[in-house]
Scaffold this active site. Structure first.
Site: not given
Length: 327
Positions: A127-129, A151, A155, A180, A191
């Site tokens: 993920t980009d997070e 989270y 990752k 996302n 969302m």
């Protein structure tokens, strides 16, 4: 080619499986897939109903942390595509334990088994997070990791572990990091499906803080096409970004969803901002475009409209899930 897919009953994993098996079932050139999924609250075998009878498909219910089971399943597979993860930020803030166990220890179990049994390629889906937040510009694949939630920290740890197996053991590992995702079959805690299903039921929706947080939205079909490109042609030991190319604020997205569902701002509750809420995500997809020819195909307008229509027409899929998760 035999592919072991973890988390294949989830939102993104099931899309990947359906796409892989969309070709001629009699062809010898199409992949054969084994799915390993624990069927937690967000895993759903109904997501795979259209391919369940395909002779190239095998489903195994089980945990990626179960080393004995993983060791039994791994032999004979050419590729592992690793989707399985705990992925909801709010849940990680409430309790980080399951995220560390599944995302880090589960990845280690899979990597050890893949190395032991000589699997040709290990695709680690991330993920980009893991980058944290960026005010201007876009992250490139060599950007330092700075996760801000339990989270994203779990990752980031699993990303580094996967890449370490490439550098230490010479394993053919590739990592993808996406923006996302949205689309049909997404569990209604994220969302877009949360807002759509709430609004379709005449309920209210929560908007964090001032609504100014910016996300890049990627249709799940584009994401899976990017993963397939990396699985087949990515360079070992590399990270590849998969983005959608559409950045919007949460407030703007809320306005679009209200309009699509025939609601207005009277249905919105402005709530306290999430702890450690990243302000903006933005991925550069130049590397994947230049090396493998990737460009997103689904426009945000088209994808969002079709997603709302899908949830409107598939209450039988999402209503039981909402009840089970008490959403």
């Amino acid at each position: 080619m035999r592919i072991l897919i973890t988390g294949g009953a989830g939102f993104i994993g099931s899309e990947f499986v359906r796409n892989l098996l969309s070709g001629d079932a009699t062809s010898q050139d199409t992949p054969r897939v084994t799915i390993l999924d624990k069927l937690t609250y967000s895993g759903n075998v109904a997501n795979l109903a259209t391919v369940a009878a395909d002779p190239r498909y095998t489903f195994v219910e089980g945990d990626i942390c179960d080393a004995d089971l993983v060791d039994q399943l791994m032999p004979g597979h050419d590729v592992v595509v690793h989707f399985a993860a705990e992925s909801h930020v709010d849940r990680s803030i409430a309790g980080s334990g399951p995220f560390v166990v599944t995302n880090v220890l589960g990845t280690q179990v899979l990597l050890d088994a893949a190395r032991k049994h000589g699997v040709g390629r290990f695709v680690h889906v991330s993920t980009d997070e893991v980058y944290g937040s960026i005010e201007t510009g876009s992250w490139t694949e060599d950007w330092p990791l700075a996760p801000n939630s339990p989270y994203s920290a779990s990752k980031a740890a699993s990303d580094l572990l996967a890449l370490a197996y490439h550098r230490t053991h010479g394993m053919d590992v590739v990592v993808t990091r996406c923006s996302n995702n949205y689309g049909h079959f997404q569990f209604p805690e994220k969302m877009i499906p949360l807002f759509v299903t709430n609004l379709l039921d005449g309920k209210r929706v929560p908007l964090y803080g001032d609504g100014g947080n910016i996300r890049d939205w990627l249709h799940v079909s584009d994401h899976c096409r990017g993963i397939d490109l990396v699985m087949r042609s990515g360079r070992p030991g590399e990270v590849y970004h998969i983005g959608g190319g559409t950045e919007v604020t949460n407030k703007e997205l809320t306005a679009r969803l209200l309009a699509a569902c025939g609601a207005d701002w009277g249905s919105v509750d402005h709530v306290e901002d999430r702890k450690g809420h990243d302000r903006r995500y933005s991925l550069s997809i130049d590397k994947l475009r230049d090396e493998l020819g990737y460009t997103p195909r689904v426009s945000f307008e088209e994808g969002l409209e079709s997603t709302v229509v899908w949830y409107r027409e598939n209450r039988a899929w999402w209503e039981p899930l909402r009840q089970k998760a008490a959403l």
